[in-house]
Design an enzyme around this catalytic site. Sequence first.
Site, PDB file in Angstrom:
ATOM      1  N   LEU A 295     -33.168  11.643  11.311  1.00 31.21           N
ATOM      2  CA  LEU A 295     -33.312  11.061   9.980  1.00 31.21           C
ATOM      3  C   LEU A 295     -34.798  10.808   9.739  1.00 31.21           C
ATOM      4  O   LEU A 295     -35.459  10.179  10.568  1.00 31.21           O
ATOM      5  CB  LEU A 295     -32.516   9.759   9.874  1.00 31.21           C
ATOM      6  CG  LEU A 295     -32.417   9.089   8.495  1.00 31.21           C
ATOM      7  CD1 LEU A 295     -31.164   8.219   8.423  1.00 31.21           C
ATOM      8  CD2 LEU A 295     -33.639   8.231   8.168  1.00 31.21           C
TER       9      LEU A 295
ATOM     10  N   SER B 297     -51.426   5.262  11.727  1.00 34.63           N
ATOM     11  CA  SER B 297     -52.690   5.617  11.080  1.00 34.63           C
ATOM     12  C   SER B 297     -53.833   5.164  11.970  1.00 34.63           C
ATOM     13  O   SER B 297     -53.705   4.155  12.683  1.00 34.63           O
ATOM     14  CB  SER B 297     -52.797   4.930   9.716  1.00 34.63           C
ATOM     15  OG  SER B 297     -54.089   5.098   9.151  1.00 34.63           O
TER      16      SER B 297
ATOM     17  N   TYR C 226     -53.829  -2.033   3.329  1.00 36.86           N
ATOM     18  CA  TYR C 226     -53.200  -0.922   4.052  1.00 36.86           C
ATOM     19  C   TYR C 226     -53.419  -1.070   5.553  1.00 36.86           C
ATOM     20  O   TYR C 226     -52.494  -0.878   6.355  1.00 36.86           O
ATOM     21  CB  TYR C 226     -53.767   0.404   3.550  1.00 36.86           C
ATOM     22  CG  TYR C 226     -53.132   1.611   4.188  1.00 36.86           C
ATOM     23  CD1 TYR C 226     -51.829   1.970   3.873  1.00 36.86           C
ATOM     24  CD2 TYR C 226     -53.835   2.402   5.097  1.00 36.86           C
ATOM     25  CE1 TYR C 226     -51.230   3.083   4.454  1.00 36.86           C
ATOM     26  CE2 TYR C 226     -53.248   3.517   5.684  1.00 36.86           C
ATOM     27  CZ  TYR C 226     -51.955   3.843   5.358  1.00 36.86           C
ATOM     28  OH  TYR C 226     -51.371   4.945   5.943  1.00 36.86           O
TER      29      TYR C 226
END
Length: 289
Positions: free
Chosen positions: A9, A141, A154
Site C-alpha cells: 500500500l 528528507s 517542513y
Amino acid sequence: MTAEHGIVLITGTSSGIGLATAVAAARAGYTTVATMRDPGRDRALREAADRAGVAVDVRRLDVTDADSVAACVDGVAQDYGRLDALVNNAGISNFDPTMEMSTMAALRANLEVNFFGVVAVSRAAMPLLRAGGGRLVTIGSVHGVVGQPFNEAYCAAKFAVEGFMESLAPVAGAHGVQVSVVVPGFVPDTSFGVFPDINRSTIQAASGPYATTFADYLAWVGGQGWEAAGQLSAEVAEVVVDTLRADRPPFRVPANAWAADYLGHKLADRDGSTVQALARSWIGQPELP
C-alpha cells in the site's frame, strides 16, 4: 518477502515519488494498492501504469481523516487478506517560514499531513504488517536531518518523522516488521522540486527584517542550490523497491550519493545501523530475528 506475492500500500500516488513508486512496485511484481486523497486525480498514474504494462489498484486514502485511513486499510485486509508492505509517501511542501511570516494554523496543518498522517497510517497498518512480517518504508528528507533556512515547518515535520521511525524501528523489528526511511535528494520532477514565483515574491515582500537574508537564500537556491542533488522520481522509486526487497535493509537509506554526503555533514551513523543496534540491546534484541 517475495515480490511476486507481496501486497504493498502506497500513499500519495497521484504524482511524483508516490506515482513512480506505485508503477515501479507493480513492475517488480507487487500487487500495488495506490492511494490518494482524491481518486479523481488518478489519470497520470493510470497512464503511467498503462505505459509500463502493469495494473494498480487505486483507492481513496486521506491521511488526515481517521475514517478514511481505517476504511482503506480494512478494505485491503478484506480484499487481499494481508498487507506485506506500507510506503508512507503522502506529504505537502511548506515553503512558509514559521518565524514571524507564517501562522500557527499553517504550522499545525503541515504537521497534520507530514507527521501525524504518517503515524496514523502506520498505526492502522501495523497489525497486518506484524502478522506477515512485513515492511514499513517512509519517504523522509534530508530536511529531516539537516535543518534548512526558511523551511522551518517542513523540517520540523520531517525531523519528527525521523525520530518517530527511529524509535519505532527496534520495537517493530523485534516483532517482525522492518522499518526504513528512504531519504531523497532534490527531486525536480515533483511539486516539492517546484519553487513557485508567487512564493518568491510574496515571501520576499513580507520578509521585513529578513529580506536580505531571504534574498541570499534565493540566490543560493537559484545558483548551485539543489541542482547538484537532482534525481528523478523514478530513481527514488527504484531505491524504495530495492528497500522493500532487501533481506535486511538499513534503517536510513539515502536515495543517491549526494543525499548520503549531505547527511554526512551531521550524521556519523549515516545508515542508522549503530543507533539501531544500540536500541535493540535495550529491548533484549541484540540481533534482528
